[in-house]
Motif scaffolding. Structure first.
Motif: not given
Length: 227
Positions: A28-48
């Protein structure tokens, strides 16, 4: 895993190396989209990345840890200790400074995912509820209460409190706590322990300057008092 990075070249660079090491990666290229993506999926780690448009990495981290129990690796071009401590104090797991070698990123990501999985499995084997005076720690749900009122602790604050409360009257110095909570190969320094202890005290103590739970033994370290 999820990469939140506004520089497309850097994001693709990180993705290529991580995918080459068998990780599945979204970008994701923006913080807003990153938050939305994290809410929609299950991830093992986030590189921020910290330097994001509109909503910087600190703000994104703050929102992510409200709803997700997941390792967060900050990526920053800055080298000031205050920024690093700020990010880690908010609940991020670790940081890596640009420019970095691809192998370092892959190694750091792998270490934190493995460590988080081990921590999660070992936590499930321990007692489900820890009660210390007015403090209650629900281990499986990772919730903390003071006199029945829930208080929020980010990942590292919870792990640090849980560890100390599980080892009554045992004194741990800063390096021991770093090794236990952040891992022996972490680049975090001892000042981060102080920041996290102070944040925990602000939340669980009636008077953080005269703590009744986490005691400082000057020149030795910290211990959780027995009740």
């Amino acid at each position: 895993m999820l990469i939140i990075e506004d520089d497309k070249k850097i994001a693709e660079f990180e993705k290529d190396y991580l995918e080459a090491n068998q990780y599945e990666v979204d970008i994701c290229y923006t913080g807003e989209n990153g938050i939305k993506k994290a809410d929609e999926n299950s991830y093992d780690l986030i590189v921020l990345d910290i330097m994001l448009p509109n909503m910087d990495g600190f703000e994104v981290c703050k929102e992510l840890i409200k709803h997700h129990d997941i390792p967060i690796l900050f990526v920053t071009a800055k080298n000031e200790n205050l920024d690093k401590i700020k990010g880690l104090g908010m609940g991020a797991t670790d940081y890596i400074v640009k420019p970095f070698e691809p192998s370092e990123l892959v190694a750091r990501v792998g270490a934190h995912i493995r460590r988080y999985e081990l921590l999660t499995r070992s936590t499930m084997k321990e007692e489900d509820v820890i009660i210390r005076g007015d403090l209650t720690i629900e281990v499986k749900s990772r919730k903390v209460y003071i006199r029945g009122k829930e208080i929020f602790l980010p990942n590292k604050e919870f792990e640090l409190l849980h560890f100390l409360a599980s080892n009554l009257n045992i004194v741990f110095n800063k390096q021991q706590l770093l090794d236990k909570i952040w891992g022996e190969n972490s680049y975090v320094d001892e000042a981060t322990v102080v920041v996290h202890i102070n944040r925990i005290r602000d939340k669980i103590e009636d008077d953080s300057l005269n703590p009744k739970y986490i005691e400082t033994l000057w020149g030795a370290g910290y211990r959780f008092k027995n009740y």
